[in-house]
Design an enzyme around this catalytic site. Structure first.
Site, PDB file in Angstrom:
ATOM      1  N   SER A 110      -4.613  -9.631  -2.309  1.00  0.00           N
ATOM      2  CA  SER A 110      -3.425  -9.357  -3.096  1.00  0.00           C
ATOM      3  C   SER A 110      -2.826 -10.680  -3.542  1.00  0.00           C
ATOM      4  O   SER A 110      -3.072 -11.726  -2.927  1.00  0.00           O
ATOM      5  CB  SER A 110      -2.411  -8.591  -2.230  1.00  0.00           C
ATOM      6  OG  SER A 110      -1.133  -8.558  -2.825  1.00  0.00           O
TER       7      SER A 110
ATOM      8  N   TYR B  82       3.007  -7.238   6.185  1.00  0.00           N
ATOM      9  CA  TYR B  82       1.865  -7.106   5.284  1.00  0.00           C
ATOM     10  C   TYR B  82       1.504  -8.451   4.657  1.00  0.00           C
ATOM     11  O   TYR B  82       0.326  -8.836   4.614  1.00  0.00           O
ATOM     12  CB  TYR B  82       2.201  -6.085   4.195  1.00  0.00           C
ATOM     13  CG  TYR B  82       1.135  -5.903   3.149  1.00  0.00           C
ATOM     14  CD1 TYR B  82       0.044  -5.071   3.363  1.00  0.00           C
ATOM     15  CD2 TYR B  82       1.221  -6.556   1.916  1.00  0.00           C
ATOM     16  CE1 TYR B  82      -0.929  -4.885   2.405  1.00  0.00           C
ATOM     17  CE2 TYR B  82       0.253  -6.384   0.944  1.00  0.00           C
ATOM     18  CZ  TYR B  82      -0.812  -5.549   1.192  1.00  0.00           C
ATOM     19  OH  TYR B  82      -1.778  -5.384   0.227  1.00  0.00           O
TER      20      TYR B  82
ATOM     21  N   LYS C  60      -2.024 -10.572   4.969  1.00  0.00           N
ATOM     22  CA  LYS C  60      -2.827 -10.961   3.807  1.00  0.00           C
ATOM     23  C   LYS C  60      -3.036 -12.476   3.752  1.00  0.00           C
ATOM     24  O   LYS C  60      -4.114 -12.944   3.374  1.00  0.00           O
ATOM     25  CB  LYS C  60      -2.161 -10.465   2.513  1.00  0.00           C
ATOM     26  CG  LYS C  60      -2.258  -8.963   2.293  1.00  0.00           C
ATOM     27  CD  LYS C  60      -3.700  -8.513   2.149  1.00  0.00           C
ATOM     28  CE  LYS C  60      -3.795  -7.025   1.839  1.00  0.00           C
ATOM     29  NZ  LYS C  60      -5.194  -6.550   1.739  1.00  0.00           N
TER      30      LYS C  60
END
Length: 345
Positions: free
Chosen positions: A149, A162, A166
């Site tokens: 991402s 999150y 990542k």
């Protein structure tokens, strides 16, 4: 649970594993591989979503192997990989995509919740990669695709767990890539950095904010992400792919003016990640959102009307070599015309 589903066509294509295949990007990616004639192993926790994905794989002419697994359980992931190898003979492509999240300020996320997000979203990729390598390294071939991402480079508010996971995936994958290059391995690893995508996650993420969770615009359809993942699986020598103009702009801005971006996100990102209205489904942090007696959420979220089905930036990124050649030829032609004018003078 393991269930193998096939149509009447003979076995063909690559043996592909997609984690988080019950919905969203994982589901769209599984269908994209199946449409190319690949055999696809579908890994996730949600039985309803997996069964529906397997049916869709069959409808596009593919073969599906359904394996229910929690990616935070290392042994279960190893067992799932072995089941895939037993069924398909080997593993050609492994796509790490499964994740979990909590939508809240950092101070409102409990230690257990933060740990769970990290175990699924980061360690799930680590365990998946280890399981894939166990089958790929002896054959000296295979490709591992880490679905990343823009948030792997640029953290944003309300998604600290999150974003942290990542970022960890990014560092882990770079280390692994160097090790594979050092050993001259035929196994490749690459990462696909995604923009905001229209998936059901915004209705099943654990949400402690007053508004309903939503992606930061612009939003892209999951099929855009799926095309990039399938391409990356076939061109694993490239270290990473950026999908969407917003991803490219975010990563460039973060590299050049990160402090300015901090202040911009502090001012805008809280409102940009919330809609009015009641929250959707109960969070799926501890159990699948679709079960045991739930329903199938599908690949798309509730943002179809605003979501982009294509990305010009993605098209250029996937054809970087061709675009470069065109630019070189065009620049050469322009230089030749200018030289001819000078000569005529």
């Amino acid at each position: 649970m393991v269930e193998r589903l096939r149509n009447a066509l003979p076995r063909r294509g690559r043996a592909v594993v997609v984690t988080g295949a019950s919905g969203g990007v994982g589901r769209a990616t599984a269908l994209a591989f199946a449409a190319r004639g690949d055999r696809v192993a579908l890994l996730a926790r949600g039985r309803e979503g997996l069964a529906a994905t397997a049916d869709e794989v069959q409808r596009v002419g593919g073969e599906a192997l359904v394996v229910t697994v929690d990616m935070a359980d290392a042994k279960a992931v190893d067992d799932a990989a072995q089941k895939v190898a037993d069924a398909f003979g080997h593993i050609d492509v492994w796509v790490n995509n499964a994740f979990a999240g909590v939508f809240a300020p950092f101070t409102e996320i409990t230690p257990d919740e933060f740990r769970r997000v990290t175990e699924v979203t980061y360690l799930g990729y680590v365990f998946g990669t280890r399981a894939a390598l166990r089958h790929m390294l002896p054959r000296d071939r295979g490709t591992i695709v880490q679905v990343g991402s823009a948030l792997a480079y640029r953290g944003i508010p309300l998604q600290s767990a999150y974003c942290g996971a990542k970022h960890a995936i990014q560092g882990f994958n770079e280390s692994l890539r160097c090790e594979l290059l050092h050993s001259r391995s035929g196994v490749r690893t690459t990462m696909v950095q995604l923009p905001a995508v229209n998936t059901p996650q915004f209705d099943w993420v654990l949400n402690r904010m007053p508004g309903r969770a939503r992606p930061v615009a612009p939003v892209y359809q999951p099929e855009v992400a799926a095309r990039a993942v399938v391409h990356a699986a076939a061109h694993g020598r490239r270290r990473e792919y950026w999908v969407g103009g917003s991803t490219a702009a975010t990563l460039i801005a973060n590299a050049v003016v990160p402090g300015v971006l901090d202040r911009y996100l502090a001012r805008t990102a809280f409102e940009a990640q919330q809609d009015e209205g009641a929250h959707g489904a109960t969070g799926n942090l501890w159990s699948p959102a679709d079960g045991p007696h739930g329903h199938d959420f599908g690949a798309h979220g509730r943002f179809d009307e605003e979501s982009r089905p294509v990305s010009r930036q993605e098209w250029m990124s996937l054809r970087r070599g061709q675009v470069g050649k065109v630019l070189v030829v065009g620049a050469g032609a322009l230089a030749a015309r200018r030289l001819a004018r000078l000569v005529r003078r």
